[in-house]
Design a protein around this motif. Structure first.
Motif, PDB file in Angstrom:
ATOM      1  N   THR A  89     -13.704  44.351  42.854  1.00  0.00           N
ATOM      2  CA  THR A  89     -14.197  42.978  42.893  1.00  0.00           C
ATOM      3  C   THR A  89     -15.116  42.701  41.704  1.00  0.00           C
ATOM      4  O   THR A  89     -15.004  41.657  41.048  1.00  0.00           O
ATOM      5  CB  THR A  89     -14.959  42.737  44.214  1.00  0.00           C
ATOM      6  OG1 THR A  89     -14.091  43.067  45.312  1.00  0.00           O
ATOM      7  CG2 THR A  89     -15.404  41.297  44.332  1.00  0.00           C
ATOM      8  N   ALA A  90     -16.027  43.639  41.421  1.00  0.00           N
ATOM      9  CA  ALA A  90     -16.986  43.427  40.332  1.00  0.00           C
ATOM     10  C   ALA A  90     -16.274  43.265  38.991  1.00  0.00           C
ATOM     11  O   ALA A  90     -16.610  42.377  38.189  1.00  0.00           O
ATOM     12  CB  ALA A  90     -17.967  44.600  40.271  1.00  0.00           C
ATOM     13  N   MET A  93     -14.486  39.828  38.941  1.00  0.00           N
ATOM     14  CA  MET A  93     -15.405  38.705  38.735  1.00  0.00           C
ATOM     15  C   MET A  93     -15.853  38.652  37.280  1.00  0.00           C
ATOM     16  O   MET A  93     -15.905  37.583  36.660  1.00  0.00           O
ATOM     17  CB  MET A  93     -16.633  38.839  39.643  1.00  0.00           C
ATOM     18  CG  MET A  93     -16.353  38.825  41.139  1.00  0.00           C
ATOM     19  SD  MET A  93     -15.536  37.337  41.730  1.00  0.00           S
ATOM     20  CE  MET A  93     -13.823  37.864  41.780  1.00  0.00           C
ATOM     21  N   GLU A  94     -16.181  39.827  36.741  1.00  0.00           N
ATOM     22  CA  GLU A  94     -16.686  39.872  35.369  1.00  0.00           C
ATOM     23  C   GLU A  94     -15.659  39.300  34.394  1.00  0.00           C
ATOM     24  O   GLU A  94     -15.995  38.503  33.512  1.00  0.00           O
ATOM     25  CB  GLU A  94     -17.036  41.315  34.968  1.00  0.00           C
ATOM     26  CG  GLU A  94     -17.588  41.403  33.548  1.00  0.00           C
ATOM     27  CD  GLU A  94     -17.726  42.831  33.040  1.00  0.00           C
ATOM     28  OE1 GLU A  94     -16.948  43.707  33.464  1.00  0.00           O
ATOM     29  OE2 GLU A  94     -18.611  43.066  32.193  1.00  0.00           O
ATOM     30  N   HIS A 122     -13.786  35.247  46.351  1.00  0.00           N
ATOM     31  CA  HIS A 122     -14.999  35.930  45.879  1.00  0.00           C
ATOM     32  C   HIS A 122     -15.744  35.063  44.864  1.00  0.00           C
ATOM     33  O   HIS A 122     -16.983  34.977  44.894  1.00  0.00           O
ATOM     34  CB  HIS A 122     -14.636  37.281  45.246  1.00  0.00           C
ATOM     35  CG  HIS A 122     -14.259  38.345  46.222  1.00  0.00           C
ATOM     36  ND1 HIS A 122     -15.182  39.040  46.974  1.00  0.00           N
ATOM     37  CD2 HIS A 122     -13.045  38.836  46.584  1.00  0.00           C
ATOM     38  CE1 HIS A 122     -14.554  39.934  47.738  1.00  0.00           C
ATOM     39  NE2 HIS A 122     -13.261  39.823  47.518  1.00  0.00           N
ATOM     40  N   LEU A 123     -15.020  34.446  43.959  1.00  0.00           N
ATOM     41  CA  LEU A 123     -15.659  33.583  42.961  1.00  0.00           C
ATOM     42  C   LEU A 123     -16.382  32.422  43.631  1.00  0.00           C
ATOM     43  O   LEU A 123     -17.514  32.087  43.265  1.00  0.00           O
ATOM     44  CB  LEU A 123     -14.602  33.045  41.983  1.00  0.00           C
ATOM     45  CG  LEU A 123     -14.079  34.027  40.927  1.00  0.00           C
ATOM     46  CD1 LEU A 123     -12.807  33.491  40.287  1.00  0.00           C
ATOM     47  CD2 LEU A 123     -15.148  34.301  39.862  1.00  0.00           C
ATOM     48  N   ARG A 125     -17.622  32.284  46.553  1.00  0.00           N
ATOM     49  CA  ARG A 125     -18.800  32.767  47.272  1.00  0.00           C
ATOM     50  C   ARG A 125     -19.926  33.153  46.318  1.00  0.00           C
ATOM     51  O   ARG A 125     -21.085  32.784  46.533  1.00  0.00           O
ATOM     52  CB  ARG A 125     -18.412  33.979  48.126  1.00  0.00           C
ATOM     53  CG  ARG A 125     -19.614  34.678  48.760  1.00  0.00           C
ATOM     54  CD  ARG A 125     -19.214  35.854  49.624  1.00  0.00           C
ATOM     55  NE  ARG A 125     -20.414  36.588  50.006  1.00  0.00           N
ATOM     56  CZ  ARG A 125     -20.787  37.736  49.448  1.00  0.00           C
ATOM     57  NH1 ARG A 125     -20.041  38.303  48.504  1.00  0.00           N
ATOM     58  NH2 ARG A 125     -21.905  38.330  49.817  1.00  0.00           N
ATOM     59  N   LEU A 126     -19.584  33.887  45.255  1.00  0.00           N
ATOM     60  CA  LEU A 126     -20.611  34.466  44.389  1.00  0.00           C
ATOM     61  C   LEU A 126     -21.013  33.547  43.241  1.00  0.00           C
ATOM     62  O   LEU A 126     -22.150  33.617  42.763  1.00  0.00           O
ATOM     63  CB  LEU A 126     -20.110  35.800  43.816  1.00  0.00           C
ATOM     64  CG  LEU A 126     -19.828  36.906  44.835  1.00  0.00           C
ATOM     65  CD1 LEU A 126     -19.092  38.070  44.174  1.00  0.00           C
ATOM     66  CD2 LEU A 126     -21.142  37.389  45.457  1.00  0.00           C
ATOM     67  N   HIS A 127     -20.099  32.733  42.775  1.00  0.00           N
ATOM     68  CA  HIS A 127     -20.333  31.955  41.555  1.00  0.00           C
ATOM     69  C   HIS A 127     -19.857  30.515  41.713  1.00  0.00           C
ATOM     70  O   HIS A 127     -19.475  29.877  40.729  1.00  0.00           O
ATOM     71  CB  HIS A 127     -19.618  32.619  40.369  1.00  0.00           C
ATOM     72  CG  HIS A 127     -19.956  34.069  40.200  1.00  0.00           C
ATOM     73  ND1 HIS A 127     -21.175  34.510  39.731  1.00  0.00           N
ATOM     74  CD2 HIS A 127     -19.228  35.194  40.475  1.00  0.00           C
ATOM     75  CE1 HIS A 127     -21.184  35.842  39.705  1.00  0.00           C
ATOM     76  NE2 HIS A 127     -20.022  36.277  40.159  1.00  0.00           N
ATOM     77  N   ILE A 208     -12.990  40.454  52.059  1.00  0.00           N
ATOM     78  CA  ILE A 208     -14.043  39.424  52.081  1.00  0.00           C
ATOM     79  C   ILE A 208     -14.115  38.727  53.447  1.00  0.00           C
ATOM     80  O   ILE A 208     -14.816  37.732  53.616  1.00  0.00           O
ATOM     81  CB  ILE A 208     -13.806  38.393  50.950  1.00  0.00           C
ATOM     82  CG1 ILE A 208     -15.048  37.513  50.734  1.00  0.00           C
ATOM     83  CG2 ILE A 208     -12.551  37.573  51.194  1.00  0.00           C
ATOM     84  CD1 ILE A 208     -14.948  36.537  49.593  1.00  0.00           C
ATOM     85  N   GLN A 211     -17.514  37.727  54.761  1.00  0.00           N
ATOM     86  CA  GLN A 211     -18.378  36.880  53.930  1.00  0.00           C
ATOM     87  C   GLN A 211     -17.806  35.473  53.739  1.00  0.00           C
ATOM     88  O   GLN A 211     -18.389  34.664  53.015  1.00  0.00           O
ATOM     89  CB  GLN A 211     -18.589  37.530  52.553  1.00  0.00           C
ATOM     90  CG  GLN A 211     -19.455  38.774  52.551  1.00  0.00           C
ATOM     91  CD  GLN A 211     -18.664  40.041  52.812  1.00  0.00           C
ATOM     92  OE1 GLN A 211     -17.557  40.197  52.319  1.00  0.00           O
ATOM     93  NE2 GLN A 211     -19.232  40.937  53.609  1.00  0.00           N
ATOM     94  N   GLU A 214     -19.894  32.342  54.072  1.00  0.00           N
ATOM     95  CA  GLU A 214     -20.944  32.092  53.072  1.00  0.00           C
ATOM     96  C   GLU A 214     -20.467  31.173  51.953  1.00  0.00           C
ATOM     97  O   GLU A 214     -21.264  30.753  51.112  1.00  0.00           O
ATOM     98  CB  GLU A 214     -21.415  33.429  52.472  1.00  0.00           C
ATOM     99  CG  GLU A 214     -22.010  34.376  53.508  1.00  0.00           C
ATOM    100  CD  GLU A 214     -22.237  35.776  52.939  1.00  0.00           C
ATOM    101  OE1 GLU A 214     -22.201  35.929  51.705  1.00  0.00           O
ATOM    102  OE2 GLU A 214     -22.424  36.717  53.742  1.00  0.00           O
TER     103      GLU A 214
END
Lengths: 282, 129
Positions: A89-90, A93-94, A122-123, A125-127, A208, A211, A214
């Motif tokens: 995932t990291a 995303m990067e 994921h994007l 949620r995180l960004h 995910i 999450q 979120e």
């Protein structure tokens, strides 16, 4: 007789990913709202060839399709030969954020399919505050392993043949033959172990489900489209995912499978255009 | 005319012989492939993609390299000319838990396009009531 040039332009960008220099290939066409396209596991950006060439889309969107490192024309980082590739995932995303920053994109919309459909969740949620919204194709919170992925990378089984044959049934039976076999050709061209390494994110690391609540769809709208013939990400799994995201909108697409933008673009287009209109304001 | 699932399997070699595109895919495939319908196994003896013999049930000592197994209703549904979504591919049935692969799967996985195509041939053969 001469041919003609398409409006699609291919270029490379030099970036740092995971602390290593990478040369990432991307194609783009059009002007307007930036639209980043994420391909499926074990394939490459050619899956979006129709979207890049649709004048009704490129009139309002700057469509950007990059090959993930290890895929298509984006080579793996130096030293790749000494380890097994595993997408996380990291790392995912990067690479999306680095591509967006390198092209100085302002709140791009991100559309992704399969692993890309997971990545957009994921994007979001995180960004989500950096994005205009996300469109998840064949998007799910998790897919439990249902076959032994070791078969995808063995010395006694041709990787290109088995990867394509494994996913062949994920294409709807009604897909045009030329598009079906082009979609499979991309799988036949994947590097050894790359499809399997992508599936590590899809079936193991990138879960995910817990999450999903979120995700704030008032900041980053979430649209989901899932083809009914997909037994990897089933309509029921997409429905469960959409149900867990307040404000997410899911449509099940008839006559389509796991690769809607590649296997049968004309049928897919009817589902995609109303969503794109929400982002282009038209 | 309606045929039983086992009768439809017995008719597969004739259809395969009219399918050069499938024979080409299987030209390096040699194995004894079992197809289990409920508890009854049919074995295709395959040499370089050609089915050289079909052994129908019952068998006292079935000997084969690998087998594909499912209940009769699953096969009948799979062999419809246009199966329902997610019932149209052996991997989809595997995921649903309604089909099983056993034995040495290397020949099957190394020639998966061929094996899938052969297993789908009964769609062209007769119909079940």
């Amino acid at each position: 007789m001469s041919g003609h040039l398409e409006a699609v332009i291919g270029r490379y960008m030099q970036v740092q990913l995971g602390g290593q220099p990478c040369r990432v290939y991307f194609e783009e066409a059009g002007q307007g709202v930036p639209l980043i396209c994420l391909h499926t596991a074990g394939s490459d950006g050619r899956q979006y060839r129709h979207l890049l060439r649709d004048p009704d889309i490129t009139a309002h969107f700057r469509v950007i399709v990059f090959d993930m490192p290890w895929h298509g024309k984006s080579s793996p980082p130096a030293g790749w030969q000494d380890s097994d590739y595993q997408l996380t995932t990291a790392a995912y995303m990067e690479m999306v954020l680095v591509v967006a920053d390198t092209l100085a994109l302002d709140r791009p919309v991100v559309i992704g399919c399969s692993i890309g459909g997971r990545a957009v969740l994921h994007l979001a949620r995180l960004h989500g505050d950096r994005l205009g919204g996300v469109i998840g194709l064949q998007s799910s919170g998790m897919v439990e392993p249902y076959y032994d992925t070791q078969w995808l990378h063995r010395g006694d089984v041709h990787g290109g043949e088995v990867c394509a044959a494994q996913v062949s049934g994920l294409i709807a039976p009604s897909a045009p033959s030329a598009e079906r076999w082009e979609t499979l050709w991309h799988y036949m061209q994947g590097g050894p172990g790359v499809f399997r390494g992508d599936l590590y994110f899809y079936k193991v690391e990138g879960d995910i489900r817990h999450q999903l609540a979120e995700i704030d769809t008032t900041v980053c709208p979430v649209f989901m489209l899932t083809g009914e013939y997909d037994y990897s990400c089933t309509p029921a799994e997409s429905q469960a995912t959409a149900d867990a995201i307040n404000g997410a909108e899911l449509t099940i697409m008839s006559g389509l499978g796991h690769f809607p933008m590649s296997e049968d673009f004309q049928r897919f287009r009817a589902y995609l255009m109303p969503i794109l209109a929400r982002f282009s304001g038209r | 005319m309606s045929l039983s699932p086992i009768d439809r399997l017995s008719a597969v070699p004739a259809v395969l012989n009219r399918s050069p595109e499938i024979l080409r895919k299987g030209r390096h495939f040699t194995a004894d492939m079992g197809i289990m319908i409920d508890d009854a196994m049919t074995i295709f003896l395959i040499l370089n993609g050609q089915i050289t013999a079909v052994t129908p049930p019952p068998m006292v000592m079935p000997s084969y390299d690998f087998a594909i197994s499912a209940a009769a209703p699953t096969w009948i549904q799979f062999w419809q000319p246009a199966p329902p979504p997610r019932r149209h591919d052996i991997m989809g049935l595997l995921r649903a838990g309604d089909m099983h692969f056993t034995g040495n799967l290397q020949p099957m996985m190394a020639h998966l396009f061929y094996v899938k195509a052969v297993l789908e041939l009964p769609r062209q053969i007769g119909t079940e009531q």
